[in-house]
Design an enzyme around this catalytic site. Structure first.
Site, PDB file in Angstrom:
ATOM      1  N   LEU A   1       0.842  -1.199   0.000  1.00  0.00           N
ATOM      2  CA  LEU A   1       0.000   0.000   0.000  1.00  0.00           C
ATOM      3  C   LEU A   1       0.876   1.247   0.000  1.00  0.00           C
ATOM      4  O   LEU A   1       0.795   2.101  -0.861  1.00  0.00           O
ATOM      5  CB  LEU A   1      -0.920  -0.008   1.225  1.00  0.00           C
ATOM      6  CG  LEU A   1      -1.606   1.325   1.543  1.00  0.00           C
ATOM      7  CD1 LEU A   1      -2.576   1.691   0.432  1.00  0.00           C
ATOM      8  CD2 LEU A   1      -2.323   1.272   2.883  1.00  0.00           C
ATOM      9  N   ASP A   2       1.760   1.322   0.992  1.00  0.00           N
ATOM     10  CA  ASP A   2       2.653   2.461   1.158  1.00  0.00           C
ATOM     11  C   ASP A   2       3.970   1.936   1.702  1.00  0.00           C
ATOM     12  O   ASP A   2       4.064   1.635   2.891  1.00  0.00           O
ATOM     13  CB  ASP A   2       2.036   3.468   2.122  1.00  0.00           C
ATOM     14  CG  ASP A   2       2.993   4.605   2.478  1.00  0.00           C
ATOM     15  OD1 ASP A   2       3.969   4.798   1.735  1.00  0.00           O
ATOM     16  OD2 ASP A   2       2.753   5.281   3.479  1.00  0.00           O
TER      17      ASP A   2
END
Length: 824
Positions: free
Chosen positions: A704-705
């Site tokens: 995601l990040d």
């Protein structure tokens, strides 16, 4: 002429019954006189028409000009497409054009628009950010359709020997208003409530298919009658002897109400495996897993079927001709079909023609498979009028204009379409003699020539046109060096309906077909490899059809099962395993099944192994996931690690970053691909040459990040560069933003990973460039550097943002180091 503030309204010419208008006189009055011209509309010119629902004089009364000459109008409005000779050069037109679907019969209109360097907007494409159409007539179709059918029902019952209150109804267009038509239906309902219906036609059961606007409009009219709604599972109770005896005890052996039943797809089919329950998502993705049951569980009890459902040929039919014949042999009470969807030859196989407003019925005899225009003989009466909303032209126009008038100011006053709001720009098909970028697929679909050595058939279903996913699918094929030919196209006709596209995809090299397949499969997933995050998995689904070259079929037939090793048992491991198994099912198992036209023994082509230091944790991750197994593994035991890595094709490490070097070393040694969600640090970067020499890919930052933020960033940056833009500044916000209900910890943070790791990450130093100056924040001061971020459209979010590690490296990685002020 664009943006001159002069609006024209066309006289409708495509159908004698089309009496609707895009703007009523009251709408025109507000546009011309509200705020002394602040609406952006200076003049409105209306072409004269003697059949329009609002007389020319009413437009003149509010300040409109009546003239056949629209040459001074920069913006010209209609409902249906005009005659080709009515298209003027360099004007902006707005109407239902039906050109964005690339149907050949509508291409002369589009070619005329392009030749005249005109601009074309389509009402059907004006949608909100969720892709929901803003301009539609669905409820009016349902209302008009059911009233028309009730009138025909009275005539049909009279031919069968029964007098009913329905005989007193007129057709929808015969009433001066919707309110008057409703009053007539209410009067019929009052007569039913007091005098009753003949027992010989009771219980009178109306079955409504679908839950969209058309169905809601039809149900709105039905509810004006004395009624009871029955669940589909309880229809049999209406025909039980005890209930019938109770009915016969009533006055004069008559019944004083009608029955309604709303059915959706779960009432029409059941899974072919008796052990499986109905799942809507699975049904949309894999309708071949389901068999039809409507003809067995619902149709035998229906007097009237009001069909409002959208249908594609890959789904089971609602009723086939053979099923209808069998129903009549068994003595079913079905009298008629009100097909508001007007899906010719679709979910109701025997509805093979449209009907007219003034002649709305035909009779179908299932025994002789014959069609008749009278109501006297055996069979069912069918109504299939395709312009129902115009029967309530006044109310439909008012509803339509209430929404359209909100956009007219922008459309009439902006000289450059780039100045328009995004929902209007996306509805622009052509401008200045060229198709806009979203609609460049139209000639590609018409002109692509398929002359490959090898090809397969791919079926795409979803919001292909309203969400413009068709562009992405065609880009994938062409970018890989493939070609395509459109074999079949069915476009959803309602706000929420999906579209269906069947393409023959070809290439001269089987490896190219592999690449295309993988990329299309990625497009069909909730999170695609193109950086698009799908809110729903039904945005687009994929099914691969038959291979057209025997050599390819043989080659794929000997492919081994792909096995993926997931290292870790944290929060993200279970959804990762579920997704990988589902991808395998779509991209390979069913593909092979249909390619070889034989039963493929495995339901899934991808096997997942989840390994954890503690076997119990791994077992909890794989519980309930088919083709997923759990093993115990200590990755620091290099020999055991190598043993498990050697048995798979791909390793996905969801372990802490400190473990990755050891895992990567084993993958290089055994030539197995490695994917991680962690940042790429120096220790991993140093393995680049060794990985290349081993012929493997080591891919980091795929979460995601970091991960999705990279994909979305590159997509936006590339799009800007393609348009000749320059990135002046770039700031990326990414993190665990929870729904309000899940913001249940002091940090109001969504923990999808180890909370201790998240806290430790808050002590990492950060470096970024702001207004040309490089700023550095020490780890112990990171939380003190937080800034507040407020999003105007989301006032409930009170975000606190922290700089994250070294952002400077992304300037070169993103290709904007020489352009942007970078922060991350």
């Amino acid at each position: 002429m664009l943006g001159n503030g002069v609006v024209g309204i066309l006289a409708e010419s495509m159908n004698k019954w089309e009496r609707r208008v895009p703007l009523t006189p009251s709408h025109c009055a507000r546009l011309l006189h509200s705020g002394k011209g602040n609406t952006g509309v200076a003049r409105i010119v209306v072409q004269p028409s003697t059949k329009r629902i609002h007389h020319d004089a009413l437009y003149e009364d509010v300040g409109c000009e009546i003239s056949n000459n629209l040459s001074e109008c920069g913006l010209i409005l209609g409902i249906k497409q005009p005659q080709l000779e009515m298209i003027l050069p360099a004007r902006a037109y707005v109407f239902f054009s039906h050109t964005h679907k690339a149907q050949k019969e509508n291409m002369p209109l589009l070619n005329k628009i392009l030749a005249e360097k005109a601009t074309l907007f389509d009402y059907e494409l004006i949608a909100n950010e969720r892709g929901e159409r803003l301009l539609a007539f669905g409820k009016f179709a349902g209302r008009a359709g059911l009233i028309d059918f009730l009138r025909g029902l009275g005539q049909r019952y009279l031919n069968l020997g029964y007098s009913t209150p329905f005989l007193s109804l007129g057709a929808s267009y015969m009433y001066p208003s919707l309110a008057a038509a409703k009053a007539a239906v209410i009067s019929v309902g009052e007569e039913i409530a007091t005098m009753g219906l003949p027992l010989g036609i009771c219980p009178l059961v109306f079955v409504f298919t679908g839950s969209g606007n058309a169905s809601l409009g039809a149900q709105e009219i039905f509810r004006l009658l004395p009624h009871t709604f029955v669940d589909p599972s309880r229809l049999t109770e209406l025909f039980e002897p005890a209930r019938v005896q109770t009915q016969t005890a009533q006055v004069a052996k008559r019944v004083f109400q009608v029955y309604g039943c709303v059915v959706t797809c779960q009432d029409m089919v059941e899974h072919r495996n008796p052990a499986e329950v109905f799942d809507k998502g699975d049904y949309y993705a894999h309708p071949e897993h389901y068999k039809p049951t409507f003809h067995e569980k619902v149709a035998p009890y229906a007097s009237v079927i009001v069909n409002c459902m959208y249908w594609e040929k890959r789904f089971p039919r609602l009723l086939s001709s053979k099923q209808l014949q069998d129903l009549f042999r068994r003595g079913c009470p079905l009298v008629g079909i009100c097909d508001i969807s007007c899906d010719i030859g679709g979910s109701l196989e025997f509805v093979n023609q449209t009907t007219l407003v003034d002649s709305p019925f035909f009779r179908y005899d299932p025994f002789s498979h014959s069609y008749h225009r009278d109501m006297d003989g055996s069979g069912v009466i069918c109504a299939a009028v395709d312009i129902l909303p115009t029967e309530f032209a006044k109310e439909a126009s008012q509803h339509f204009g209430d929404i359209l008038s909100l956009f007219i100011g922008s459309l009439a006053s902006k000289k450059d379409i780039e100045e328009l709001p995004v929902h209007l720009r996306r509805a622009c098909i052509a401008h200045g003699g060229a198709l806009t970028s979203l609609y460049e697929y139209i000639p590609r679909m018409l002109n692509s020539d398929l002359e490959p050595v090898l090809f397969f058939v791919v079926s795409l279903r979803g919001h292909l046109f309203d969400q413009f996913l068709i562009n992405e699918a065609l880009d994938i094929i062409e970018a890989a060096g493939g070609s395509f030919h459109m074999a079949n196209c069915q476009v959803g006709q309602s706000t929420n309906a999906m579209s269906f596209l069947e393409l023959e995809v070809g290439a001269d090299d089987s490896a190219v077909l592999d690449d295309i397949l993988d990329s299309l499969t990625s497009l069909a997933n909730p999170t695609s490899g193109h950086g698009i995050i799908r809110e729903k998995t039904d945005m687009v689904s994929l099914k691969i059809g038959r291979i057209q070259e025997n050599d390819i079929g043989k080659r794929y037939n000997i492919r081994k099962k792909a096995t993926i090793l997931i290292l870790g048992a944290g929060r993200v491991c279970q959804p990762a395993a579920e997704l990988l198994v589902s991808i395998g099912s779509i991209s390979s198992g069913q593909w092979l099944n249909s390619c070889m036209e034989t039963e493929f023994q495995e339901n899934n082509y991808v096997e997942v192994i989840v390994a954890s230091l503690y076997l119990k944790d791994a077992e909890e991750v794989v519980e309930g996931i088919p083709n997923a197994t759990a093993v115990q593994l200590d990755v620091m035991d290099y020999g055991s690690l190598c043993k498990h890595v050697s048995q798979v094709e791909v390793v996905i490490s969801l372990l802490p970053t400190s473990c990755h070097s050891t895992i990567a070393d084993a993958c290089i040694k055994l030539k197995r691909h490695l994917i991680t969600a962690s940042y790429v640090d120096d220790s991993m970067s140093k393995l680049d040459e060794a990985a290349k020499s081993a012929g493997i890919a080591i891919i980091g930052e795929m979460g995601l990040d970091p991960g999705i933020d990279h994909m979305m960033a590159m997509k936006m940056i590339n799009q800007a560069h393609v348009r000749g833009g320059r990135i002046k500044s770039f700031t990326s916000y990414c993190g665990g933003i929870p729904s309000p209900a899940a913001a249940n910890n002091p940090l109001a943070y969504k923990f999808s990973w180890n909370p201790a790791g998240a806290i430790r990450a808050g002590r990492n130093p950060a470096t970024y460039r702001y207004h040309g100056e490089i700023l550095h924040v020490d780890g112990e001061n990171l939380y003190d550097s937080a800034i507040s971020l407020r999003i105007p459209d989301l006032p409930a979010f009170a975000l606190e943002c922290l700089p994250n590690r070294n952002s400077l490296i992304y300037g070169d990685l993103y290709g904007i180091g020489h352009e942007a002020v970078l922060a991350k």
